[in-house]
Design an enzyme around this catalytic site. Structure first.
Site, PDB file in Angstrom:
ATOM      1  N   LYS A   9      -1.430  -5.366   6.260  1.00 10.58           N
ATOM      2  CA  LYS A   9      -0.795  -4.061   6.474  1.00 10.58           C
ATOM      3  C   LYS A   9      -1.511  -3.397   7.642  1.00 10.58           C
ATOM      4  O   LYS A   9      -2.731  -3.173   7.575  1.00 10.58           O
ATOM      5  CB  LYS A   9      -0.908  -3.223   5.196  1.00 10.58           C
TER       6      LYS A   9
ATOM      7  N   GLY B 109       5.401   5.223   0.373  1.00  9.08           N
ATOM      8  CA  GLY B 109       4.133   5.769  -0.085  1.00  9.08           C
ATOM      9  C   GLY B 109       4.330   7.159  -0.649  1.00  9.08           C
ATOM     10  O   GLY B 109       4.705   7.350  -1.807  1.00  9.08           O
TER      11      GLY B 109
ATOM     12  N   PRO C 134       0.298   0.512  -1.240  1.00  6.37           N
ATOM     13  CA  PRO C 134      -1.006   0.740  -1.875  1.00  6.37           C
ATOM     14  C   PRO C 134      -1.433   2.163  -1.565  1.00  6.37           C
ATOM     15  O   PRO C 134      -1.350   2.585  -0.406  1.00  6.37           O
ATOM     16  CB  PRO C 134      -1.926  -0.276  -1.167  1.00  6.37           C
TER      17      PRO C 134
ATOM     18  N   GLY D 190       6.474   4.193   6.616  1.00  6.04           N
ATOM     19  CA  GLY D 190       6.218   5.492   7.231  1.00  6.04           C
ATOM     20  C   GLY D 190       7.397   6.431   7.142  1.00  6.04           C
ATOM     21  O   GLY D 190       8.491   6.128   7.621  1.00  6.04           O
ATOM     22  N   ASP D 191       7.177   7.559   6.440  1.00  9.38           N
ATOM     23  CA  ASP D 191       8.137   8.675   6.420  1.00  9.38           C
ATOM     24  C   ASP D 191       9.460   8.374   5.727  1.00  9.38           C
ATOM     25  O   ASP D 191      10.480   8.980   6.073  1.00  9.38           O
ATOM     26  CB  ASP D 191       8.452   9.161   7.850  1.00  9.38           C
TER      27      ASP D 191
ATOM     28  N   CYS E 214      -6.263   1.509   7.279  1.00 12.05           N
ATOM     29  CA  CYS E 214      -6.823   2.765   6.772  1.00 12.05           C
ATOM     30  C   CYS E 214      -7.592   3.500   7.882  1.00 12.05           C
ATOM     31  O   CYS E 214      -8.490   2.928   8.510  1.00 12.05           O
ATOM     32  CB  CYS E 214      -7.736   2.504   5.571  1.00 12.05           C
TER      33      CYS E 214
HETATM   34  C1  LIG Z   1      -2.958   9.360  -1.137  1.00 13.24           C
HETATM   35  C2  LIG Z   1      -2.794   8.165  -0.230  1.00 13.24           C
HETATM   36  C3  LIG Z   1      -3.587   7.061  -0.404  1.00 13.24           C
HETATM   37  C4  LIG Z   1      -3.423   5.936   0.421  1.00 13.24           C
HETATM   38  N1  LIG Z   1      -4.182   4.813   0.193  1.00 13.24           N
HETATM   39  C5  LIG Z   1      -3.920   3.672   0.894  1.00 13.24           C
HETATM   40  C6  LIG Z   1      -4.549   2.444   0.548  1.00 13.24           C
HETATM   41  O1  LIG Z   1      -5.323   2.347  -0.407  1.00 13.24           O
HETATM   42  N2  LIG Z   1      -4.267   1.357   1.319  1.00 13.24           N
HETATM   43  C7  LIG Z   1      -3.381   1.410   2.369  1.00 13.24           C
HETATM   44  O2  LIG Z   1      -3.141   0.397   3.031  1.00 13.24           O
HETATM   45  N3  LIG Z   1      -2.767   2.552   2.697  1.00 13.24           N
HETATM   46  C8  LIG Z   1      -2.989   3.669   1.977  1.00 13.24           C
HETATM   47  N4  LIG Z   1      -2.290   4.795   2.244  1.00 13.24           N
HETATM   48  C9  LIG Z   1      -1.251   4.755   3.283  1.00 13.24           C
HETATM   49  C10 LIG Z   1       0.116   4.384   2.666  1.00 13.24           C
HETATM   50  O3  LIG Z   1       0.077   3.104   2.080  1.00 13.24           O
HETATM   51  C11 LIG Z   1       1.224   4.411   3.736  1.00 13.24           C
HETATM   52  O4  LIG Z   1       0.950   3.447   4.711  1.00 13.24           O
HETATM   53  C12 LIG Z   1       1.328   5.766   4.404  1.00 13.24           C
HETATM   54  O5  LIG Z   1       1.247   6.835   3.485  1.00 13.24           O
HETATM   55  C13 LIG Z   1       2.652   5.885   5.201  1.00 13.24           C
HETATM   56  O6  LIG Z   1       3.747   5.724   4.340  1.00 13.24           O
HETATM   57  P1  LIG Z   1       4.570   6.992   3.754  1.00 13.24           P
HETATM   58  O7  LIG Z   1       5.025   7.798   4.919  1.00 13.24           O
HETATM   59  O8  LIG Z   1       5.693   6.349   2.986  1.00 13.24           O
HETATM   60  O9  LIG Z   1       3.632   7.764   2.898  1.00 13.24           O
HETATM   61  C14 LIG Z   1      -2.456   5.938   1.463  1.00 13.24           C
HETATM   62  C15 LIG Z   1      -1.665   7.068   1.630  1.00 13.24           C
HETATM   63  C16 LIG Z   1      -1.808   8.178   0.795  1.00 13.24           C
HETATM   64  C17 LIG Z   1      -0.908   9.365   0.997  1.00 13.24           C
END
Ligand SMILES: Cc1cc2nc3c(=O)[nH]c(=O)nc-3n(C[C@H](O)[C@H](O)[C@H](O)COP(=O)(O)O)c2cc1C
Length: 322
Positions: free
Chosen positions: A140, A223, A16, A200-201, A101
């Site tokens: 989450k 993400g 998300p 994550g990452d 969050c």
């Molecule tokens: C622009 C943006 C918006 C996000 N919005 C949410 C959200 O609405 N709900 C949530 O649980 N996490 C949110 N996240 C966190 C991501 O879901 C994820 O947990 C986080 O980016 C780590 O994963 P990644 O390294 O693959 O980006 C957001 C992250 C980004 C970058």
């Protein structure tokens, strides 16, 4: 991976992401192999008040299924009420609870990662939602400084009836600094019976494979790696299945993706100036020597101008590669 009664056809899940995972973007990720997609976080209180903007965040269509709708909130009754409303309107395949969050505006209301300080309330929320809904409920989380406390929270979530848990291996304080801690994700996986999704990452195939193998998790959530790059789902899924690296998308293909995104926005009546301007920049990510195009997009006054600038770039790219 199975999440309760929901059978997924692979391990890759779209995270998300607020301002990112609207229906058109989710459809692109689905096209390239995301097995489950999530709406951006939606405030339970706003849903109960029937706030139209929040209701629209979960707007869906059959082609993107299965869909998880993510809820933000801390009052179990409000969360249940809003989840039942969303279940009635959109029939999502699961409801996810945001316990991670770190944004100030969210934690000052006691939502998101602020809840990690209240394990009993978390259990109450998950139990009430699981009892009230006939679809799986997932959570989450981010991790805490204390490994034992994090494990207790995860166990509590499982005991309360969650069908799966996603773990982003950073603390609330870390924001996006440091690295997602794979050790704690692995520890959580080793003590739970429900599916654990590592987050994550994950930005490429090799990291995806490493995280799956190291943590032994059931799924991976992507993400930032998918922003402006939904094709990453195909690359990772191909690598996990065949051990081969697919060629990267050409710039021309990425531009086509942008136009498909814009067409989907138009189709579902979600085309807005601010969103298109931002997404145009994302689809141009990492491309060198197009500073003037970026500037033109920044200065563009309306949707047609943005589409025009991107169209010129498409024509130019086509001529150069043809
Ligand atoms: C622009 C943006 C918006 C996000 N919005 C949410 C959200 O609405 N709900 C949530 O649980 N996490 C949110 N996240 C966190 C991501 O879901 C994820 O947990 C986080 O980016 C780590 O994963 P990644 O390294 O693959 O980006 C957001 C992250 C980004 C970058």
């Amino acid at each position: 991976m199975n999440i309760g009664k929901l059978k997924l056809n692979g391990p890759l899940v779209l995270a998300p992401m607020s301002g990112v995972t609207n229906l058109p973007f989710r459809l692109l990720c689905k096209k390239y192999g995301a097995s489950l997609v999530h709406s951006e976080m939606t405030c339970s209180e706003a849903i109960v008040r029937q706030n139209q903007k929040s209701m629209a965040m979960a707007f869906s269509c059959v082609e993107e299924r299965p869909l998880g709708i993510q809820l933000l909130g801390s009052n179990p009754d409000t969360l249940v009420h809003s989840a039942l409303m969303l279940q009635e309107i959109y029939s999502p395949e699961l409801i996810d609870v945001n316990l991670g969050c770190p944004a100030q505006a969210v934690i000052k209301n006691g939502f998101g990662s602020a809840l990690l300080k209240k394990p009993e309330l978390i259990r109450d929320i998950i139990k009430q939602l699981s009892d009230a809904l006939d679809i799986p409920v997932t959570a989450k989380i981010r991790v805490l400084n204390s490994r034992d406390e994090t494990l207790r929270i995860a166990q509590g979530i499982e005991k309360a009836g969650a069908a799966a848990i996603t773990v982003h291996g950073r603390t609330q304080k870390q924001g996006y600094s440091g690295k997602s801690d794979l050790e704690i994700i692995k520890n959580i996986k080793s003590i739970l019976a429900i599916p654990v999704i590592a987050n994550g990452d994950i930005f490429d195939e090799k990291q995806a494979k490493h995280v799956l193998e190291y943590t032994q998790c059931d799924g991976l959530m992507l993400g930032r790696g998918a922003i402006g790059n939904p094709y990453i789902f195909r690359r990772i899924s191909h690598y996990l299945d065949n051990g081969e690296l697919l060629p990267r998308m050409t710039f021309g293909e990425r531009l086509e993706e942008f136009f498909e995104y814009a067409a989907l926005c138009r189709k579902y009546d979600l085309l807005t100036y601010n969103d298109l301007k931002l997404k145009a920049q994302w689809f141009l990510k990492n491309r060198k020597n197009i500073k003037s195009v970026r500037e033109k997009i920044n200065d563009a006054k309306d949707i047609d101008s943005i589409l025009g600038i991107m169209g010129e770039l498409r024509a130019d790219t086509c001529i150069k590669s043809g």
